[in-house]
Motif scaffolding. Structure first.
Motif, PDB file in Angstrom:
ATOM      1  N   ARG A  53      50.059   7.831 -95.491  1.00  0.00           N
ATOM      2  CA  ARG A  53      51.307   7.389 -95.242  1.00  0.00           C
ATOM      3  C   ARG A  53      52.133   8.328 -96.292  1.00  0.00           C
ATOM      4  O   ARG A  53      53.428   8.798 -96.066  1.00  0.00           O
ATOM      5  CB  ARG A  53      51.550   6.152 -95.782  1.00  0.00           C
ATOM      6  N   HIS A  54      51.524   8.748 -97.565  1.00  0.00           N
ATOM      7  CA  HIS A  54      52.106   9.483 -98.672  1.00  0.00           C
ATOM      8  C   HIS A  54      51.254  10.193 -99.262  1.00  0.00           C
ATOM      9  O   HIS A  54      49.994   9.446 -99.334  1.00  0.00           O
ATOM     10  CB  HIS A  54      53.274   8.902 -99.115  1.00  0.00           C
ATOM     11  N   HIS A  55      51.480  11.465 -99.877  1.00  0.00           N
ATOM     12  CA  HIS A  55      50.484  12.139-100.828  1.00  0.00           C
ATOM     13  C   HIS A  55      51.296  12.425-102.022  1.00  0.00           C
ATOM     14  O   HIS A  55      52.495  13.270-102.019  1.00  0.00           O
ATOM     15  CB  HIS A  55      49.890  13.241-100.255  1.00  0.00           C
ATOM     16  N   TYR A  56      51.245  11.712-103.122  1.00  0.00           N
ATOM     17  CA  TYR A  56      51.652  12.429-104.415  1.00  0.00           C
ATOM     18  C   TYR A  56      50.952  13.195-105.211  1.00  0.00           C
ATOM     19  O   TYR A  56      49.621  12.741-105.406  1.00  0.00           O
ATOM     20  CB  TYR A  56      52.200  10.845-105.241  1.00  0.00           C
ATOM     21  N   TRP A  57      51.449  14.316-105.627  1.00  0.00           N
ATOM     22  CA  TRP A  57      50.639  15.312-106.493  1.00  0.00           C
ATOM     23  C   TRP A  57      51.614  15.589-107.661  1.00  0.00           C
ATOM     24  O   TRP A  57      52.704  15.654-107.759  1.00  0.00           O
ATOM     25  CB  TRP A  57      50.525  16.526-105.696  1.00  0.00           C
ATOM     26  N   THR A  58      50.786  15.679-108.875  1.00  0.00           N
ATOM     27  CA  THR A  58      51.386  16.159-110.135  1.00  0.00           C
ATOM     28  C   THR A  58      50.343  16.854-111.009  1.00  0.00           C
ATOM     29  O   THR A  58      49.255  16.581-110.905  1.00  0.00           O
ATOM     30  CB  THR A  58      51.864  14.918-110.789  1.00  0.00           C
ATOM     31  N   SER A  59      50.870  17.815-111.727  1.00  0.00           N
ATOM     32  CA  SER A  59      49.958  18.648-112.460  1.00  0.00           C
ATOM     33  C   SER A  59      50.274  18.412-113.849  1.00  0.00           C
ATOM     34  O   SER A  59      49.990  18.845-114.940  1.00  0.00           O
ATOM     35  CB  SER A  59      50.447  20.278-112.109  1.00  0.00           C
ATOM     36  N   GLN A  60      51.117  17.304-114.051  1.00  0.00           N
ATOM     37  CA  GLN A  60      51.820  16.724-115.386  1.00  0.00           C
ATOM     38  C   GLN A  60      51.328  15.337-115.675  1.00  0.00           C
ATOM     39  O   GLN A  60      52.104  14.737-116.344  1.00  0.00           O
ATOM     40  CB  GLN A  60      53.080  17.293-115.901  1.00  0.00           C
ATOM     41  N   GLY A  61      50.259  14.832-114.970  1.00  0.00           N
ATOM     42  CA  GLY A  61      50.228  13.398-115.043  1.00  0.00           C
ATOM     43  C   GLY A  61      49.473  12.768-116.124  1.00  0.00           C
ATOM     44  O   GLY A  61      48.883  13.608-117.131  1.00  0.00           O
ATOM     45  N   SER A  62      49.558  11.528-116.264  1.00  0.00           N
ATOM     46  CA  SER A  62      48.551  10.761-117.359  1.00  0.00           C
ATOM     47  C   SER A  62      47.929   9.820-116.558  1.00  0.00           C
ATOM     48  O   SER A  62      48.413   9.028-115.785  1.00  0.00           O
ATOM     49  CB  SER A  62      49.432  10.234-118.262  1.00  0.00           C
ATOM     50  N   ILE A  63      46.597   9.447-117.075  1.00  0.00           N
ATOM     51  CA  ILE A  63      46.030   8.323-116.714  1.00  0.00           C
ATOM     52  C   ILE A  63      45.067   7.671-117.845  1.00  0.00           C
ATOM     53  O   ILE A  63      45.058   8.201-118.860  1.00  0.00           O
ATOM     54  CB  ILE A  63      45.071   8.871-115.492  1.00  0.00           C
ATOM     55  N   HIS A 151      46.568  13.001-121.128  1.00  0.00           N
ATOM     56  CA  HIS A 151      47.674  13.704-120.571  1.00  0.00           C
ATOM     57  C   HIS A 151      47.620  15.033-119.920  1.00  0.00           C
ATOM     58  O   HIS A 151      46.446  15.539-120.205  1.00  0.00           O
ATOM     59  CB  HIS A 151      48.747  13.621-121.708  1.00  0.00           C
ATOM     60  N   GLY A 152      48.598  15.440-119.244  1.00  0.00           N
ATOM     61  CA  GLY A 152      48.219  16.792-118.782  1.00  0.00           C
ATOM     62  C   GLY A 152      47.567  17.112-117.616  1.00  0.00           C
ATOM     63  O   GLY A 152      46.855  18.139-117.713  1.00  0.00           O
ATOM     64  N   VAL A 153      47.053  15.965-116.730  1.00  0.00           N
ATOM     65  CA  VAL A 153      46.086  16.191-115.831  1.00  0.00           C
ATOM     66  C   VAL A 153      46.647  16.180-114.160  1.00  0.00           C
ATOM     67  O   VAL A 153      47.753  15.715-114.044  1.00  0.00           O
ATOM     68  CB  VAL A 153      45.170  14.983-115.949  1.00  0.00           C
ATOM     69  N   THR A 154      46.031  16.805-113.421  1.00  0.00           N
ATOM     70  CA  THR A 154      46.450  16.772-111.986  1.00  0.00           C
ATOM     71  C   THR A 154      45.850  15.659-111.308  1.00  0.00           C
ATOM     72  O   THR A 154      44.776  15.257-111.343  1.00  0.00           O
ATOM     73  CB  THR A 154      45.970  18.204-111.535  1.00  0.00           C
ATOM     74  N   ILE A 155      46.998  15.153-110.591  1.00  0.00           N
ATOM     75  CA  ILE A 155      46.450  13.741-109.942  1.00  0.00           C
ATOM     76  C   ILE A 155      46.720  13.819-108.417  1.00  0.00           C
ATOM     77  O   ILE A 155      47.823  14.240-108.297  1.00  0.00           O
ATOM     78  CB  ILE A 155      47.362  12.599-110.710  1.00  0.00           C
ATOM     79  N   ASN A 156      46.099  13.349-107.502  1.00  0.00           N
ATOM     80  CA  ASN A 156      46.448  13.369-106.328  1.00  0.00           C
ATOM     81  C   ASN A 156      46.233  12.045-105.830  1.00  0.00           C
ATOM     82  O   ASN A 156      45.205  11.443-105.925  1.00  0.00           O
ATOM     83  CB  ASN A 156      45.379  14.269-105.393  1.00  0.00           C
ATOM     84  N   HIS A 157      47.387  11.289-105.334  1.00  0.00           N
ATOM     85  CA  HIS A 157      47.301   9.834-104.992  1.00  0.00           C
ATOM     86  C   HIS A 157      47.630   9.867-103.554  1.00  0.00           C
ATOM     87  O   HIS A 157      48.619  10.279-102.995  1.00  0.00           O
ATOM     88  CB  HIS A 157      48.461   9.000-105.737  1.00  0.00           C
ATOM     89  N   TYR A 158      46.582   9.604-102.784  1.00  0.00           N
ATOM     90  CA  TYR A 158      46.697   9.521-101.300  1.00  0.00           C
ATOM     91  C   TYR A 158      46.863   7.907-100.945  1.00  0.00           C
ATOM     92  O   TYR A 158      45.785   7.209-101.103  1.00  0.00           O
ATOM     93  CB  TYR A 158      45.315  10.219-100.580  1.00  0.00           C
TER      94      TYR A 158
END
Length: 262
Positions: A53-63, A151-158
């Motif tokens: 349904r959606h794909h969220y990507w960031t190269s500046q994420g925090s987990i 911080h500062g990690v790449t996240i792919n939320h599918y």
């Protein structure tokens, strides 16, 4: 997992790894240290991604590093976190670097080398293309310091419409059971993209392409099914299958009676 502490304290192979973090971890491991590193289900993702349904990507994420439960790297799957810390093939390099520059793990700018994480629900994260050793170190480090955020990690939320995917598989099964001349294919269309520097979200729409061939008339019927229409189609096929089973049972009963009277 049992750890031979004396061996790790004396053997030359661990010489570069015996940092304060390493020593504390093997002598007083956290309760989660022996939790299994779960496997990212790449096969499921490959099959189900058409229903995204959606794909969220960031190269500046925090987990929250404690929400990292697994990895896509087959070599580290199904092993305890403590095992990765003590036997990871690059720990002899990464552990001394953590001791020399622990602030690296707290910096907010994008990590170099990059660290990648995949998630399907935004709660459970899996290490992706790179970052297994550093994630493991961050877990043990932050456990001692009381921190959580990497911080500062790449996240792919599918975000995958799993119910639609499962319905698609059920339809395939019914079509096979009824021996229908039907092919169904999931088709995914990109609706829009939202993005600025360092992040993006793609939105998708999925439908099933239903292609049914009529051998008698030599014609093909094609239609597009959204989720609700696919549910209705499955209901119709299930009714048809149920009637077919009833007819089979009636015929079996008939022939059984015939043979009994002979």
């Amino acid at each position: 997992m049992s750890v031979d502490i004396n061996f790790m304290l004396t053997d030359k192979i661990y010489e570069n790894m015996r940092t304060p973090l390493f020593l504390k971890a093997i002598q007083q491991p956290p309760e989660w240290a022996n939790d299994e590193i779960l496997a990212w289900d790449q096969q499921y993702f490959n099959l189900a991604q058409a229903f995204m349904r959606h794909h969220y990507w960031t190269s500046q994420g925090s987990i929250n590093v404690f929400r990292v439960v697994g990895t896509a790297h087959q070599q580290y799957q199904h092993r305890p976190w403590l095992d990765l810390l003590t036997s990871g093939k690059r720990m002899d390099i990464n552990l001394p670097l953590q001791q020399k520059k622990p602030e690296y793990y707290r910096e907010v700018q994008p990590k170099v080398p990059m660290m990648y994480f995949n998630t399907l629900d935004g709660i459970h994260y899996y290490v992706g293309a790179d970052g297994n050793h550093r994630t493991c170190i961050a877990k043990f480090m932050f456990y001692e310091t009381g921190e959580t955020q990497l911080h500062g990690v790449t996240i792919n939320h599918y975000d995958i419409h799993n119910e639609f995917y499962q319905l698609f598989r059920q339809l395939q099964s019914r079509i096979k059971q009824l021996n229908l001349s039907v092919v169904i294919t999931p088709v995914s269309t990109l609706l829009k993209r939202e993005d600025t520097a360092g992040w993006m979200t793609d939105y998708f729409e999925t439908y099933l392409l239903w292609q049914e061939y009529n051998e008698v008339e030599n014609t093909e019927h094609t239609e597009q099914l959204d989720y609700e229409q696919a549910q209705q189609k499955f209901f119709e096929l299930s009714t048809q299958f149920s009637l077919k089973q009833q007819n089979v049972n009636v015929q079996k009963s008939f022939w059984k009676k015939i043979f009994l009277f002979k």
